[in-house]
Design a protein around this motif. Sequence first.
Motif, PDB file in Angstrom:
ATOM      1  N   PRO A 147      -8.373  12.552  -2.417  1.00 12.33           N
ATOM      2  CA  PRO A 147      -9.302  11.604  -3.052  1.00 12.33           C
ATOM      3  C   PRO A 147     -10.770  11.985  -2.930  1.00 12.33           C
ATOM      4  O   PRO A 147     -11.567  11.703  -3.836  1.00 12.33           O
ATOM      5  N   VAL A 148     -11.168  12.600  -1.819  1.00 14.16           N
ATOM      6  CA  VAL A 148     -12.582  12.942  -1.629  1.00 14.16           C
ATOM      7  C   VAL A 148     -13.014  14.015  -2.622  1.00 14.16           C
ATOM      8  O   VAL A 148     -14.012  13.873  -3.333  1.00 14.16           O
ATOM      9  N   PHE A 149     -12.261  15.114  -2.674  1.00 17.36           N
ATOM     10  CA  PHE A 149     -12.639  16.186  -3.597  1.00 17.36           C
ATOM     11  C   PHE A 149     -12.359  15.806  -5.044  1.00 17.36           C
ATOM     12  O   PHE A 149     -13.081  16.240  -5.953  1.00 17.36           O
ATOM     13  N   ASP A 150     -11.342  14.997  -5.283  1.00 20.37           N
ATOM     14  CA  ASP A 150     -11.099  14.538  -6.652  1.00 20.37           C
ATOM     15  C   ASP A 150     -12.279  13.716  -7.171  1.00 20.37           C
ATOM     16  O   ASP A 150     -12.643  13.796  -8.347  1.00 20.37           O
ATOM     17  N   ALA A 151     -12.882  12.907  -6.283  1.00 18.78           N
ATOM     18  CA  ALA A 151     -14.049  12.125  -6.683  1.00 18.78           C
ATOM     19  C   ALA A 151     -15.223  13.049  -7.006  1.00 18.78           C
ATOM     20  O   ALA A 151     -15.964  12.825  -7.973  1.00 18.78           O
ATOM     21  N   LYS A 152     -15.404  14.098  -6.213  1.00 18.90           N
ATOM     22  CA  LYS A 152     -16.473  15.058  -6.508  1.00 18.90           C
ATOM     23  C   LYS A 152     -16.240  15.727  -7.857  1.00 18.90           C
ATOM     24  O   LYS A 152     -17.168  15.901  -8.656  1.00 18.90           O
ATOM     25  N   ARG A 153     -14.984  16.116  -8.091  1.00 18.70           N
ATOM     26  CA  ARG A 153     -14.671  16.779  -9.358  1.00 18.70           C
ATOM     27  C   ARG A 153     -14.911  15.845 -10.539  1.00 18.70           C
ATOM     28  O   ARG A 153     -15.392  16.268 -11.597  1.00 18.70           O
ATOM     29  N   LYS A 154     -14.579  14.582 -10.367  1.00 23.90           N
ATOM     30  CA  LYS A 154     -14.718  13.603 -11.441  1.00 23.90           C
ATOM     31  C   LYS A 154     -16.165  13.483 -11.895  1.00 23.90           C
ATOM     32  O   LYS A 154     -16.443  13.288 -13.085  1.00 23.90           O
ATOM     33  N   PHE A 155     -17.094  13.607 -10.965  1.00 28.87           N
ATOM     34  CA  PHE A 155     -18.510  13.417 -11.290  1.00 28.87           C
ATOM     35  C   PHE A 155     -19.240  14.745 -11.511  1.00 28.87           C
ATOM     36  O   PHE A 155     -20.459  14.794 -11.482  1.00 28.87           O
ATOM     37  N   SER A 156     -18.473  15.814 -11.711  1.00 33.60           N
ATOM     38  CA  SER A 156     -19.074  17.124 -11.966  1.00 33.60           C
ATOM     39  C   SER A 156     -18.714  17.578 -13.377  1.00 33.60           C
ATOM     40  O   SER A 156     -17.576  17.418 -13.825  1.00 33.60           O
ATOM     41  N   GLU A 157     -19.675  18.145 -14.079  1.00 36.12           N
ATOM     42  CA  GLU A 157     -19.408  18.662 -15.421  1.00 36.12           C
ATOM     43  C   GLU A 157     -18.569  19.934 -15.374  1.00 36.12           C
ATOM     44  O   GLU A 157     -17.787  20.206 -16.284  1.00 36.12           O
ATOM     45  N   HIS A 158     -18.734  20.709 -14.308  1.00 37.69           N
ATOM     46  CA  HIS A 158     -17.997  21.965 -14.174  1.00 37.69           C
ATOM     47  C   HIS A 158     -17.386  22.025 -12.766  1.00 37.69           C
ATOM     48  O   HIS A 158     -17.890  22.731 -11.888  1.00 37.69           O
ATOM     49  N   PRO A 159     -16.319  21.265 -12.514  1.00 36.13           N
ATOM     50  CA  PRO A 159     -15.789  21.124 -11.155  1.00 36.13           C
ATOM     51  C   PRO A 159     -15.316  22.443 -10.533  1.00 36.13           C
ATOM     52  O   PRO A 159     -15.493  22.645  -9.331  1.00 36.13           O
ATOM     53  N   LEU A 160     -14.737  23.332 -11.332  1.00 29.53           N
ATOM     54  CA  LEU A 160     -14.270  24.598 -10.763  1.00 29.53           C
ATOM     55  C   LEU A 160     -15.448  25.400 -10.229  1.00 29.53           C
ATOM     56  O   LEU A 160     -15.430  25.886  -9.093  1.00 29.53           O
ATOM     57  N   GLU A 161     -16.492  25.530 -11.052  1.00 25.04           N
ATOM     58  CA  GLU A 161     -17.645  26.361 -10.661  1.00 25.04           C
ATOM     59  C   GLU A 161     -18.533  25.667  -9.636  1.00 25.04           C
ATOM     60  O   GLU A 161     -19.137  26.324  -8.783  1.00 25.04           O
ATOM     61  N   LEU A 172       0.832  -1.208   0.000  1.00 26.07           N
ATOM     62  CA  LEU A 172       0.000   0.000   0.000  1.00 26.07           C
ATOM     63  C   LEU A 172       0.868   1.260   0.000  1.00 26.07           C
ATOM     64  O   LEU A 172       0.604   2.207  -0.749  1.00 26.07           O
ATOM     65  N   ARG A 173       1.902   1.287   0.808  1.00 24.68           N
ATOM     66  CA  ARG A 173       2.788   2.462   0.859  1.00 24.68           C
ATOM     67  C   ARG A 173       3.466   2.709  -0.490  1.00 24.68           C
ATOM     68  O   ARG A 173       3.669   3.855  -0.896  1.00 24.68           O
ATOM     69  N   ASN A 174       3.807   1.641  -1.168  1.00 23.78           N
ATOM     70  CA  ASN A 174       4.443   1.786  -2.480  1.00 23.78           C
ATOM     71  C   ASN A 174       3.470   2.286  -3.541  1.00 23.78           C
ATOM     72  O   ASN A 174       3.897   2.809  -4.575  1.00 23.78           O
ATOM     73  N   ASP A 175       2.182   2.115  -3.282  1.00 21.71           N
ATOM     74  CA  ASP A 175       1.165   2.494  -4.260  1.00 21.71           C
ATOM     75  C   ASP A 175       0.603   3.893  -4.029  1.00 21.71           C
ATOM     76  O   ASP A 175      -0.343   4.304  -4.723  1.00 21.71           O
ATOM     77  N   LEU A 176       1.141   4.627  -3.079  1.00 18.56           N
ATOM     78  CA  LEU A 176       0.603   5.955  -2.795  1.00 18.56           C
ATOM     79  C   LEU A 176       0.986   6.945  -3.883  1.00 18.56           C
ATOM     80  O   LEU A 176       2.104   6.937  -4.405  1.00 18.56           O
ATOM     81  N   VAL A 177       0.050   7.811  -4.228  1.00 15.96           N
ATOM     82  CA  VAL A 177       0.310   8.893  -5.178  1.00 15.96           C
ATOM     83  C   VAL A 177       1.009  10.017  -4.425  1.00 15.96           C
ATOM     84  O   VAL A 177       0.480  10.503  -3.416  1.00 15.96           O
ATOM     85  N   PRO A 178       2.202  10.447  -4.847  1.00 17.96           N
ATOM     86  CA  PRO A 178       2.917  11.521  -4.129  1.00 17.96           C
ATOM     87  C   PRO A 178       2.052  12.764  -3.992  1.00 17.96           C
ATOM     88  O   PRO A 178       1.440  13.224  -4.953  1.00 17.96           O
ATOM     89  N   SER A 179       1.987  13.299  -2.783  1.00 15.31           N
ATOM     90  CA  SER A 179       1.128  14.459  -2.520  1.00 15.31           C
ATOM     91  C   SER A 179       1.506  15.085  -1.196  1.00 15.31           C
ATOM     92  O   SER A 179       2.001  14.405  -0.293  1.00 15.31           O
ATOM     93  N   GLU A 180       1.281  16.408  -1.093  1.00 16.04           N
ATOM     94  CA  GLU A 180       1.480  17.117   0.169  1.00 16.04           C
ATOM     95  C   GLU A 180       0.227  17.090   1.040  1.00 16.04           C
ATOM     96  O   GLU A 180       0.249  17.561   2.170  1.00 16.04           O
ATOM     97  N   PRO A 219     -10.356  23.913  -1.785  1.00  9.96           N
ATOM     98  CA  PRO A 219     -10.410  22.526  -1.313  1.00  9.96           C
ATOM     99  C   PRO A 219      -9.161  21.773  -1.757  1.00  9.96           C
ATOM    100  O   PRO A 219      -8.569  22.088  -2.790  1.00  9.96           O
ATOM    101  N   PRO A 220      -8.750  20.778  -1.001  1.00 10.07           N
ATOM    102  CA  PRO A 220      -7.510  20.068  -1.324  1.00 10.07           C
ATOM    103  C   PRO A 220      -7.659  19.177  -2.561  1.00 10.07           C
ATOM    104  O   PRO A 220      -8.769  18.820  -2.960  1.00 10.07           O
ATOM    105  N   SER A 221      -6.527  18.828  -3.123  1.00  9.29           N
ATOM    106  CA  SER A 221      -6.511  17.830  -4.213  1.00  9.29           C
ATOM    107  C   SER A 221      -6.344  16.457  -3.586  1.00  9.29           C
ATOM    108  O   SER A 221      -5.297  15.810  -3.718  1.00  9.29           O
TER     109      SER A 221
END
Length: 635
Positions: free
Chosen positions: A567-581, A312-320, A563-565
């Motif tokens: 997994p939670v907000f990324d999932a919201k953005r993925k299912f939104s047509e206009h994630p910024l707005e 699992l540790r090896n599979d983490l996406v680098p992020s702050e 909002p942070p980048s």
Amino acid sequence: MRQALPFPLSKDKTFFDSLNDWIGDIFYDILPEKGYELRDEQIFMSFQLEKALKERQVLFAEAGVGTGKTMAYLLPAIAYARYTGKPALISCADEALIEQLVKKGGDIDRLDELFDLNLDVRLAKSRDQYLCLQRFEGAKKRSEAEFLDHIEDTLPEFVNKTYSMQHMYPYGERSSYPELTDDQWQQVNYHPIQNCNACDMRNKCGQTLHRNHYREATDLVICSHDFLMEHIWTKENRKHEGQAPLLPEVSQIVLDEGHLLEFAAQRALTYEVQESSLYDVTEKIMVDGVREKTMALIERTIDLHTEFFRVLRNDLVPSEEDRKAIQDDPLLKRIGTELIRTVDTLLEEFVFEGELFSIPEYELNLAEEYFEQYNFSMGLFVENGDAISWLEEKDEIETLVIMPRLVTDILEEKLFDGKLPIVFSSATLSVAKDFTYLADTLGIDHFESFSVPSPFEYDEVMEIFKHPVSPEAKAQKVLELAAEGGQTLVLFKSKAAMQAFKQAMPEASGLAIEFEGDRELSSVVRDFQDGKFQVLCSHHLWEGMDLPGDALTKVIIVDLPMPPSDPVFDAKRKFSEHPLEEIDLPFMQLRLQQGVGRLIRSSSDHGEIHLLLTEEELRIEHLWKTVLPVPAKNR
């Protein structure tokens, strides 16, 4: 004991007609006679809440700072509670805001004195806000730390001694140990790994005694959003298991700072797998007398679990960010699947161990409950379903977290079902008077709403300054601004950002600074209000903190609260047509309004807001300047 209604009823009027008259008498006659200012916004809000009670509505009540929201919702809430015989539930954003609401001289205390209501107000805090006697005993065996002796000295006599007819009373709240750091508290507080039902100290447990106490409330029960959500999610299961729900039946729900409810709902629905927890559980059941087959399965489970977290540790996406995304890896899923099969077999062997009494009953019950939850959580992870997973540190322990992507369907079914009047109260529930963002994130289809402005003349009491600053220079700029004087709140967009500033700060800054997490938060806020130190750094106090007068004269916002980048907000953005707005901007605008709103809390307040802005943040000024109460000046 149930108190009488604060006004008489007659055959000629309904309860709501009488309530309407009483509210009018209070705001138009009684309060002005007692020296209180007549506020049209506050009166309008209270009448709207009375209507929501009558029609059992969901109401978004947005009222600007200084409106007197708390008194506006408390008066009809108390009367309705006494009329129905069920307390009103006031849900706050967190435990620190609960303490602020019930403090001496606070809104509830003042209301009680003004109208001689003899209010019965009881607190229902989240379970992790209470001392766990089992974990405390375990900590004492592992350590001789001084803070454990302090806790020992504060325990009631009935905890360690048994007398006939002894008097027991609630104890063991987090707020009773203000000098403990969060890290120290998290060694001894309630943890989900504990099996309370099988605990032989349950009848002496502070959490149990507190629960028995607040279930008998007649006027107000005050809890956090987190605890309300835990109650909602566990209510039916607890009933099926013959247990009482966490909270009593109530007449209504008021969600103070209700825009934060979605995050509490998500947290309550998460499932966790901690690397070290499995080791703690298995250590207690690997005792003499355990059958060889069971022991081999335990050892196999430990090996697979260790390998799972290594991969699992090896599979983490680098992020702050605090929440680390996990790459899709077939190997990780295969290990998880094998873990599930192994644990299923282990649970079957526990049946035989229970018949042989080879493992102490409490430890065996705890292990069975833990591994059942472990397999359920791991099953969610290995299935390619509609769930979000990430790794984060909780209580300094690496934790795999699995959460449903959307909570709207569950909230609609279990909370917003039309059975109770529910009021959202905050200064910031809308974006440009549009409540769609909040309603959509919570799955609310039908609601009433209103928005009334603050009565304050902000341009006379507040200045907002924008500082062009590079990311590397922000820490030094914070110190320079704080050194200019004044009680200063420094707001960071995340815990990681605050910790980075803390590490970069020179040891000899010459400033009296405290950081959220170093002590119990409500006690830190009290000391800050009393002027015992000058600078309070927080990633958490964007909303709700009420420090009038010279207790707070400067707010420094280190970053725009995008909002942070993660997994939670990324999932919201993925299912939104206009994630910024639809996702990023509404979140940032609401949070920025809340942060700025910490400064002016009463008609005598004054001060400065300082925005530290990078070139990129300045380029999008047109997206955030519209939510500021006064224009920002260059400095």
